[in-house]
Design a protein around this motif. Structure first.
Motif, PDB file in Angstrom:
ATOM      1  N   PHE A  54      -6.943   8.380   9.011  1.00 27.93           N
ATOM      2  CA  PHE A  54      -5.670   7.521   8.115  1.00 27.93           C
ATOM      3  C   PHE A  54      -4.488   8.329   8.600  1.00 27.93           C
ATOM      4  O   PHE A  54      -3.262   7.628   8.738  1.00 27.93           O
ATOM      5  N   ILE A  55      -4.258   9.547   8.465  1.00 31.30           N
ATOM      6  CA  ILE A  55      -3.002  10.466   8.824  1.00 31.30           C
ATOM      7  C   ILE A  55      -2.457  10.177  10.255  1.00 31.30           C
ATOM      8  O   ILE A  55      -1.242   9.825  10.500  1.00 31.30           O
ATOM      9  N   PHE A 101       0.845  -1.127  -0.087  1.00 34.95           N
ATOM     10  CA  PHE A 101       0.154   0.143   0.061  1.00 34.95           C
ATOM     11  C   PHE A 101       0.920   1.211  -0.134  1.00 34.95           C
ATOM     12  O   PHE A 101       1.775   1.359   0.771  1.00 34.95           O
ATOM     13  N   ASP A 102       0.749   2.094  -0.692  1.00 34.46           N
ATOM     14  CA  ASP A 102       1.356   3.370  -1.097  1.00 34.46           C
ATOM     15  C   ASP A 102       1.000   4.441   0.005  1.00 34.46           C
ATOM     16  O   ASP A 102       0.218   5.513  -0.195  1.00 34.46           O
ATOM     17  N   LEU A 103       1.491   4.077   1.199  1.00 34.90           N
ATOM     18  CA  LEU A 103       1.173   5.307   2.286  1.00 34.90           C
ATOM     19  C   LEU A 103       1.827   6.568   1.955  1.00 34.90           C
ATOM     20  O   LEU A 103       0.851   7.594   2.307  1.00 34.90           O
ATOM     21  N   LEU A 104       2.911   6.601   1.452  1.00 36.82           N
ATOM     22  CA  LEU A 104       3.358   8.184   1.368  1.00 36.82           C
ATOM     23  C   LEU A 104       2.496   8.970   0.337  1.00 36.82           C
ATOM     24  O   LEU A 104       2.139  10.010   0.310  1.00 36.82           O
ATOM     25  N   ASP A 136      -2.282  19.585   0.438  1.00 39.62           N
ATOM     26  CA  ASP A 136      -2.594  20.919   0.123  1.00 39.62           C
ATOM     27  C   ASP A 136      -4.128  21.482   0.800  1.00 39.62           C
ATOM     28  O   ASP A 136      -4.556  22.356   0.156  1.00 39.62           O
ATOM     29  N   SER A 137      -4.628  20.556   1.678  1.00 35.41           N
ATOM     30  CA  SER A 137      -5.937  20.720   2.347  1.00 35.41           C
ATOM     31  C   SER A 137      -5.793  21.825   3.226  1.00 35.41           C
ATOM     32  O   SER A 137      -4.802  22.304   3.722  1.00 35.41           O
ATOM     33  N   VAL A 159      -0.093  17.859   7.755  1.00 32.07           N
ATOM     34  CA  VAL A 159       0.389  16.822   6.882  1.00 32.07           C
ATOM     35  C   VAL A 159       1.731  17.356   6.354  1.00 32.07           C
ATOM     36  O   VAL A 159       2.760  16.273   6.222  1.00 32.07           O
ATOM     37  N   ARG A 160       2.017  18.432   5.953  1.00 34.67           N
ATOM     38  CA  ARG A 160       3.342  18.839   5.287  1.00 34.67           C
ATOM     39  C   ARG A 160       4.522  18.695   6.659  1.00 34.67           C
ATOM     40  O   ARG A 160       5.494  18.231   6.298  1.00 34.67           O
ATOM     41  N   ALA A 161       4.050  19.021   7.682  1.00 37.71           N
ATOM     42  CA  ALA A 161       5.088  18.783   8.848  1.00 37.71           C
ATOM     43  C   ALA A 161       5.239  17.497   9.071  1.00 37.71           C
ATOM     44  O   ALA A 161       6.597  17.134   9.223  1.00 37.71           O
ATOM     45  N   LEU A 162       4.239  16.743   8.998  1.00 39.39           N
ATOM     46  CA  LEU A 162       4.678  15.139   9.062  1.00 39.39           C
ATOM     47  C   LEU A 162       5.374  14.566   7.922  1.00 39.39           C
ATOM     48  O   LEU A 162       6.360  13.722   8.393  1.00 39.39           O
ATOM     49  N   LEU A 163       5.269  14.909   6.902  1.00 35.29           N
ATOM     50  CA  LEU A 163       6.093  14.450   5.410  1.00 35.29           C
ATOM     51  C   LEU A 163       7.479  14.985   5.807  1.00 35.29           C
ATOM     52  O   LEU A 163       8.402  14.339   5.418  1.00 35.29           O
ATOM     53  N   GLU A 164       7.608  16.151   6.397  1.00 31.52           N
ATOM     54  CA  GLU A 164       9.064  16.581   6.564  1.00 31.52           C
ATOM     55  C   GLU A 164       9.802  15.677   7.756  1.00 31.52           C
ATOM     56  O   GLU A 164      10.800  15.378   7.462  1.00 31.52           O
TER      57      GLU A 164
END
Length: 790
Positions: A354-355, A286-289, A297-298, A305-310
């Protein structure tokens, strides 16, 4: 496909419910208008191979064989050549999963499919037998029952049983008084700390007072210990259907049934994945990323979300792979204005959950301060948030809201400002919430992720429970009476253990460890014996109904005569309103709303029941009906719940053969009929839709003639007036002609034209219309019907 009894067993009046345990059944199309088997058969023409891509569960396996039955005669290489039939097993619609399934095809699992067939047959036979028996008995005997169907279901009834069990616990609860010691200490600087008694509570007032006397005069104490621990609150597992329903009910104030309708709509719109799944573990591929990046962009949670990705995603917690579908996840970004309010709330929760599954755990510091006062121990606890983690998005789960305790160390001196003994009472448990009921059903194996919301919704529709504030399920008088009646006669009928035992037997079929026919026969024999025992001892339940409901024998007012015993039947005006014959014991349903009155003592030529008139509905609609024919249509073309103007009896002056004027212009098969009960404000009413036409106001007589208008094909009418009230040309006393074409009559009718297809049906068929020799088909049809009755 759906399972049902063959036609002759569908009459509740003529079939003994005990016969349903051995009655012949057949599979029918669940939605006949789709003509799905025919479509699949046409697609299979010329095909050499069949690959079945259905849900990877037992129900999906069952559908495999339904598809196989539809297409096998059309294939170029039909079964039993088993090398042409394959089954694909997959749990996610991804390139990797689909290719892996196609490269490792297997045979469909007939054992799993047969276990579903067994469950369907058991539920049909058991549910229908009990439902028909108790509905006929109690609806025909008690007048103030609010439900038209008193149903029993192998899953539905244990679901109701959980609600009634909690109700009984509340009703039998006896509050008990207890006492607690409360301690308040002062710190330098004016701060106060409230401590709780380590004993928690004491049920003996004298003992509690003794403890109070030991410490009430103490003015200071020292800190005994200070213990601080770092704790974590784990992020949630991947979302499945049951958890979504629980949260929708407890957090969003939505019924599980409604929440699943919204989730399915979001799925078909492409916003979330398939919402019916038991799995709480993401597939390895499953493509979680990629799924998280879609949300960056929400305008609502994009910053988090952007902070989590970083910072980087965390591995999700391991869950359960049920092998059916992947967990519920967002499939694309949605904006707030793109969805209605309830859809947004479900989507919002799915995304946040989900996040949260790939976010950090929430961590906090918990500090407990202990003091001793006269031998009694007291504690105070405070929390301090260290890392909000996933609760940044699921803020309703946040911890650390309690104020942190001031900095203290062992041996610190505290001033005692107050010591008090407070009294309290134990309180009963609350009524079951939908979320708690879902948990109980899942624990005991009652229903599946797809059927759980249906069972909960059904007990509400049947008026067995009502949903009150906080989505708490409060049993009604009917729900309580039913469950207590089952418990008096045979507790197995309402206990969840019975269903669990049946599921175990069905699982043995699916695993190939038990024979389909043996399990089915054995289980049906058990329920058949229980049914006969239930019928034999129904007086125990009947006594409870007598205590809770009013017998029909003492309800209502006499209205019309019964066609069997010629005694007056009583009109029971509760909803739905009914006619009850005390002598014969039968109860006949009437239209739900409106007024019912006797109609000039006319009788039905088929059954001798006195006719009544119903009036109400839209536009002042009314029609004459026979109470027995209304419930038991005598002809195939006369639907249940029809009035005399839909009856094709050739000699009845109230039937369509005598009152029909013209085909209705507003519906496909309707006929405009003269309503003989509407005089002197005569009306033409459609016998299938709500069309009502005012005509010939204040006429003393209106009759439909056997002749047909040569211009439009409508049947002629004879209209008679008293001379002083005549509205005919030259104040004539009577005029015969077409209501839509004859001068002098057309101005007395609101509708100015007849349906051009012409005429009125005779015995269920349309008239021939203009220029078609109108008398001959009428004579032919009447002769045919006369021969039928002879």
């Amino acid at each position: 496909m759906s399972l049902d009894f063959i036609g002759k067993y569908n009459s509740w009046e003529r079939v003994d419910p005990a016969e349903l345990f051995s009655a012949t059944t057949e599979k029918k199309e669940a939605t006949p208008k789709l003509r799905m088997p025919e479509f699949l058969a046409s697609e299979a023409v010329g095909c050499d191979y069949l690959v079945l891509w259905l849900d990877c569960d037992k129900e999906g396996e069952n559908i495999c064989f339904e598809v196989l039955a539809a297409v096998q005669s059309s294939m170029s290489r039909p079964p039993p050549d088993r090398q042409t039939i394959f089954r694909a097993r997959f749990s996610a619609i991804t390139d990797r999963d689909i290719r892996a399934a196609m490269s490792s095809l297997v045979e469909p699992d007939e054992n799993a499919a047969r276990s579903v067939d067994a469950r369907q047959e058991l539920d049909l036979r058991v549910g229908c037998a009990f439902t028909r028996f108790q509905t006929r008995l109690f609806q025909g005997k008690y007048g103030d029952l609010d439900s038209t169907l008193i149903s029993y279901g192998p899953c539905q009834t244990p679901t109701l049983g959980f609600c009634v069990e909690r109700h009984d616990q509340i009703q039998s609860f006896q509050p008990e008084q207890y006492w607690k010691l409360a301690l308040t200490c002062d710190l330098d600087g004016g701060q106060q700390i409230d401590f709780e008694w380590a004993r928690v509570r004491c049920f003996d007032k004298e003992v509690a007072s003794m403890f109070l006397n030991q410490i009430k005069d103490i003015k200071s104490t020292v800190v005994d210990s200070v213990v601080s621990k770092e704790k974590t609150k784990a992020r949630p597992q991947a979302l499945n259907t049951v958890e979504l329903m629980r949260v929708a009910s407890s957090g969003l104030n939505m019924s599980p049934h409604y929440a699943m309708q919204i989730a399915e709509r979001l799925y078909t719109q492409g916003y979330i994945s398939y919402p019916r799944t038991e799995t709480t573990q993401y597939p390895e591929n499953f493509d979680l990323l990629g799924a998280v990046r879609q949300q960056r962009d929400s305008a609502v949670w994009g910053e988090q979300v952007r902070a989590l990705l970083e910072a980087g995603l965390r591995l999700p917690r391991r869950g359960v792979d049920a092998g059916d579908h992947p967990p519920i996840t967002p499939m694309r970004l949605a904006s707030r204005h793109a969805l209605d309010d309830d859809s947004w709330r479900i989507y919002d929760y799915v995304v946040r959950h989900f996040i949260a599954t790939v976010h950090r755990d929430c961590s906090y510091l918990s500090t407990t301060v202990t003091v001793r006062l006269g031998g009694q121990q007291f504690t105070a606890t405070g929390t301090r948030l260290l890392d909000a983690g996933f609760t940044e998005l699921m803020d309703w789960l946040a911890v650390g809201r309690a104020e942190p305790l001031p900095q203290l160390a062992p041996a610190d001196l505290l001033n005692v400002s107050a010591v008090a003994l407070t009294d309290h009472y134990t309180s009963p448990p609350g009524y079951l919430t939908e979320a708690e009921l879902i948990t109980l059903m899942e624990k005991h194996g009652i229903g599946t992720d797809a059927s759980i919301p249906v069972h909960i919704n059904n007990i509400g529709l049947r008026n067995y429970v009502t949903v009150e504030t906080g989505r708490r399920l409060v049993p009604t008088t009917l729900g309580n009476t039913l469950v207590h009646g089952y418990q008096k006669i045979d507790p197995d009928l309402v206990l969840p253990t019975m269903r669990s035992a049946v599921e175990q037997q069905l699982n043995l079929i699916a695993l190939g460890k038990a024979d389909f026919h043996s399990v089915l026969t054995h289980t049906l024999n058990i329920f058949k014996q229980k049914f006969h025992f239930f019928v034999k001892n129904i007086s125990y339940m009947d006594q409870l109904f007598e205590d809770s409901f009013s017998p029909l024998a003492s309800s209502g007012k006499p209205l019309s005569r019964c066609g069997r015993c010629r005694r007056y039947m009583r009109l029971v005006e509760s909803r739905p309103q009914r006619l009850h014959c005390q002598q014969c014991g039968h109860t006949l349903a009437l239209p739900a709303d409106g007024l019912v009155r006797v109609y000039n003592e006319s009788k039905c030529p088929l059954d001798e029941f006195e006719l009544v008139v119903w009036s109400g509905g839209k536009k002042g609609r009314s029609f004459v009906l026979c109470p027995y024919c209304y419930n038991h249509p005598p002809f195939p073309d006369m639907g249940k719940g029809s009035g005399c103007n839909s009856c094709s009896h050739p000699s009845c002056r109230h039937g369509v053969s005598q009152t029909g004027v013209s085909a209705c212009s507003c519906c496909e098969r309707g006929v405009l009929t003269l309503d003989p009960s509407s005089a002197p404000r005569w009306k033409l009413v459609c016998n299938r839709c709500d069309v009502v036409v005012s005509a010939f106001d204040q006429a003393s007589l209106v009759a439909v003639m056997p002749d047909v208008c040569e211009q439009c094909g409508a049947y002629l009418v004879r209209v008679e007036y008293r001379p002083e009230k005549s509205r005919l040309p030259n104040r004539a006393a009577q005029l015969t002609g077409c209501a839509f074409c004859t001068a002098g009559l057309t101005q007395l009718v609101q509708l100015k034209h007849a349906q051009r297809s012409g005429g009125r049906p005779r015995g269920g068929q349309r008239g021939r219309g203009r220029g078609g020799g109108p008398d001959q088909p009428r004579r032919d049809k009447m002769a045919e019907l006369a021969a039928f009755f002879m």
